[in-house]
Write an enzyme that holds these catalytic residues in place. Structure first.
Site, PDB file in Angstrom:
ATOM      1  CB  ILE A 142      -0.975   0.014   1.200  1.00 48.55           C
ATOM      2  CG1 ILE A 142      -0.239   0.115   2.549  1.00 48.55           C
ATOM      3  CG2 ILE A 142      -1.864  -1.237   1.191  1.00 48.55           C
ATOM      4  CD1 ILE A 142      -1.169   0.283   3.759  1.00 48.55           C
ATOM      5  CE  LYS A 143       6.039   0.502  -3.470  1.00 46.73           C
ATOM      6  NZ  LYS A 143       5.355  -0.754  -3.829  1.00 46.73           N
ATOM      7  NE  ARG A 144      -2.943   3.760   1.527  1.00 52.81           N
ATOM      8  CZ  ARG A 144      -3.242   3.209   0.342  1.00 52.81           C
ATOM      9  NH1 ARG A 144      -2.338   3.097  -0.608  1.00 52.81           N
ATOM     10  NH2 ARG A 144      -4.484   2.795   0.101  1.00 52.81           N
TER      11      ARG A 144
END
Lengths: 317, 317
Positions: free
Chosen positions: B111-113
């Site tokens: 999700i590379k948040r």
């Protein structure tokens, strides 16, 4: 960026209201009022709390949007607050974006996405939808630069196709932002300055009628000197300025991030507007849900007017 | 990271299958087979395409999960591919995570948040849910370091609370990754090395039974020399290694990212596994949807076995 700039001109108000609901910001009687409605719709008792918060967030957002739509040009829902509730929250995020759009507001989706080329292209559907279907209802999104050009280009292309915009993180407002962004590079610049130069380049082919490109920059209100220097360094880059109000930035702090015509930036406040009811001195636990929402609306509108007036004095010199 | 390491030990397979569906990867007859089912559920004709793709993605994912669950330890759904379809796609993402979990797989949500403190805490509910409700069904998520420590700490806390893990982007696999990550710093290191040192520090309090912390690093298979150097630089940091297969990384390229016991890393392949049916030479447009899914399953399993065997030779020295 033309649509945003014109919306700012129309309201004479370079501010954006952050729609970042949390459990602490929504009056408890509003959350409680949805208990019955939600009970029949959830699949398991564990879901009750998040489902109830989700519908309460929408009612709260709608109240705020109605209270400010005629005096501010834009809203900035922070998707993290909605993702915190799971997919039901994501639904509410898109409903909030759609409702704000319907009320004539420019919707800046604060999603801070970023990934490699083909994956960035998938995220870019936030802007250009699926065929004729626009499920997200955003006019712009925020993007993270850590992956470099191939993570940004798909967003620029989608923005151009859909007449929308992006804002790339350059110098964020938080305390730890300096750990990476302020590092000294061997060539004498700092990391955030290097990113700033990349951002100015990413937008170069998309400069609009008002002199700004579709690729904006996020520059925190908590860094007034750097913001002023970035204004000079990035002449075609519009700034989204978070960190005003609750995070400590003042109208004087952000003044240097605007250009000589008083354009070039939009300043965000979230808690300072949407949580103004908590500082109003007028709240009581005995209020009905409708009364509490009325207070949320009045307080948010007054706080938005105050912010507008403070910015007008500082910016429209 | 103990749960992941034990799952790898149990399968003797340090690989993870990326569940990144796209319209081009799902056989067209599978998408077409859902036309009737979807028509009644959408609110407008424009939604038809995305709704149909969403249900097709789930069927495709379930087919692949069933085909590989006994031979791989983990899957990595890339949420961008689902977000591309709007909220309906996000629902399918969580259903995919849940189904994979039910089949005993460790689910790594790509999700590379990343955001500032309070917002990062909201995103961190991906890991620790809402009360007793876990809407996302992820065992780990990927996180972006550009915001610094206060954007990471909430994820570390949530991971610790929920016995889960995170993976922070350090050196990504894409061509443009060098634009920021390889910049020379004034102190003689490079940006990604500085990030690597931060990551090792972020995990320091969470080292598990197998010597690795809950804070892993994303290190692309396309950078074998840097990966090997990072292995030495980050002794308590487990690596997620994307970029194998379709992006060009080989088993030899990733061997240096493992430790002397053959642990310390898990290698991802997405298209190379889930799109293997396209290179099988056995596909025909006249196949039924079930026949096409059968080919997807057989091809994915064979590709996953080949990858496992290649990694075993290269890694378990």
């Amino acid at each position: 960026m033309d649509r945003l700039i014109e919306a700012i001109d129309n309201t004479q108000n370079p501010s954006v209201v952050g729609l970042d609901p949390t459990e602490a910001l929504v009056p408890p009687q509003v959350v409680a009022s949805f208990a019955d409605e939600v009970r029949d719709s959830v699949e398991s008792p564990e879901e009750l709390e998040s489902a109830q918060l989700a519908v309460a967030y929408f009612e709260y957002n709608r109240t705020i949007i109605d209270a400010i739509a005629d005096i501010v040009p834009a809203v900035k829902p922070q998707i993290a607050m909605y993702e915190a509730l799971g997919p039901a929250g994501v639904d509410i995020y898109t409903m909030t974006c759609e409702y704000a759009n319907q009320q004539g507001l420019y919707v800046l989706g604060d999603i801070k996405r970023g990934d490699i080329g083909s994956t960035a292209a998938a995220y870019a559907h936030h802007l250009n939808g699926v065929g004729d279907f626009d499920p997200w209802h955003e006019d712009a999104v925020t993007v993270n630069p850590y992956l470099g050009t191939d993570g940004i280009t798909p967003f620029v292309e989608a923005a151009t196709e859909a007449d929308k915009d992006i804002f790339v993180l350059v110098r964020t407002s938080n305390p730890s932002s300096s750990e990476l962004q302020m590092l000294d590079l061997a060539d004498g610049t700092k990391v955030y300055e290097h990113v700033a130069d990349l951002v100015e380049g990413w937008g170069a082919e998309t400069i609009g009628d008002h002199g700004y490109s579709r690729v904006g920059a996020v520059v925190g209100a908590t860094h007034p000197e750097e913001g002023k220097a970035l204004r000079a360094r990035m002449p075609h880059t519009f700034f989204l300025v978070p960190g005003y109000g609750a995070q400590g930035g003042t109208a004087a702090d952000v003044a240097g991030m605007f250009d000589e015509q008083g354009s070039g930036a939009i300043v965000n406040s979230s808690r300072g507007i949407i949580g103004a009811w908590k500082k109003s001195g007028k709240y009581s636990e005995s209020m009905t849900a409708d009364e509490a929402l009325g207070l949320v609306a009045d307080s948010a509108r007054q706080a938005a007017l105050d912010m507008r007036d403070n910015l007008r004095v500082a910016v429209y010199r």
